[in-house]
Design an enzyme around this catalytic site. Structure first.
Site, PDB file in Angstrom:
ATOM      1  CG  ASN A   1      -3.834   5.581   3.447  1.00 18.26           C
ATOM      2  OD1 ASN A   1      -4.910   5.251   2.619  1.00 18.26           O
ATOM      3  ND2 ASN A   1      -3.264   5.102   4.064  1.00 18.26           N
TER       4      ASN A   1
ATOM      5  NE  ARG B   1      -7.072  23.719  26.831  1.00 17.51           N
ATOM      6  CZ  ARG B   1      -8.148  24.443  26.715  1.00 17.51           C
ATOM      7  NH1 ARG B   1      -9.353  23.922  26.340  1.00 17.51           N
ATOM      8  NH2 ARG B   1      -8.153  25.681  26.575  1.00 17.51           N
TER       9      ARG B   1
ATOM     10  CG  ASP C   1      -2.152  -0.897   0.912  1.00 21.79           C
ATOM     11  OD1 ASP C   1      -2.258  -1.419  -0.118  1.00 21.79           O
ATOM     12  OD2 ASP C   1      -2.903  -1.139   1.917  1.00 21.79           O
TER      13      ASP C   1
END
Length: 264
Positions: A122, A148, A45
């Site tokens: 991706n 955060r 990939d």
């Protein structure tokens, strides 16, 4: 038909790539690395991701097909044992085009009119250089939350099985025109709160990240990570462009998921 072959770079992949090139030339196809109609990726990939970025300027003209030389991939579905079948299919068989959505990333900078645009197959992840990552998240122009934590990951449906899955995100079928926002180690207590769940946004929704304090970030686009300074905002949406895969046989997405994560 014009074709190109990309290789992972190891001896096995290079050898297979050379054989594929030779066979297709014997079938009188034209080898063209600059303007191919089809790109054969040999490796995994990651190799196909490299090929995608190399030819990202001609996605409406180039289709991709992958042969894996290691473990089964989500993009590379042919095996070395299928080499002759693949070559004959490319040379002799009309292929079906399957399109997957892509992620558009636009980075804007403080005090400047210029912006940088990327496409991701991706995902894109954003993290601070040092200290806690603090970012305001806007969806469709409205403030959604102040995040955060360690960072945020925005993925495509086809990329939802990669880093997104490791973060606890949902696996999304690539026929859906959507992007997914997943948290990386969020801070949640009585003072700081985030939604705490991945968000799946449709194609007509835009997500914008705006720095609260620190303006410097590491921003990854698939396998490429770069330092961006004086960031004003990072905008994410489903891109107008799509990646096109050449399909010569059935390659069911959920079977790939099963074979990759469940099958022994």
């Amino acid at each position: 038909m014009k074709f190109a072959v990309t290789s992972k770079g190891d001896s096995k992949s290079d050898n297979l790539a050379a054989i594929i090139k030779t066979y297709l030339l014997d079938f009188e196809l034209e080898y063209d690395e600059e303007e191919p109609d089809i790109v054969i990726s040999v490796g995994g990939d990651g190799t196909l991701l490299y090929a995608f970025h190399r030819y990202s300027s001609r996605l409406d003209k180039t289709a991709f097909v992958g042969m894996h030389t290691g473990h089964l991939g989500f993009y590379a579905d042919w095996t070395p044992n299928d080499l002759e079948k693949l070559v004959i299919a490319i040379a002799k068989t009309p292929y079906q085009l399957v399109e997957y959505p892509l992620l558009e990333v636009i980075v804007k900078y403080q005090g400047e009119e210029k912006e940088t645009r990327y496409l991701a197959l991706n995902e894109s992840a954003v993290k601070s250089i040092e200290g806690t990552f603090v970012m305001d998240v806007e969806i469709r122009g409205e403030h959604f939350e102040r995040f955060r934590g360690d960072g945020l990951c925005i993925s495509t449906p086809s990329g939802s099985t990669a880093y997104n899955k490791a973060l606890g995100g949902a696996i999304v079928h690539p026929s859906l025109q959507a992007i997914q926002l997943a948290e990386v180690a969020s801070i949640n207590n009585r003072v700081f709160r985030t939604v705490g769940s991945p968000l799946i946004l449709p194609a007509h929704h835009t997500c914008v990240l705006k720095p609260v304090n620190e303006p410097n970030f590491q921003i990854s686009i698939d396998h490429l990570t770069l330092l961006h300074k004086e960031v004003k905002s990072i905008q994410y949406r489903v891109a107008d462009e799509k990646i096109r895969f050449a399909r010569f046989r059935s390659f069911p997405f959920w079977k790939r998921v099963h074979d990759s994560f469940i099958s022994e």
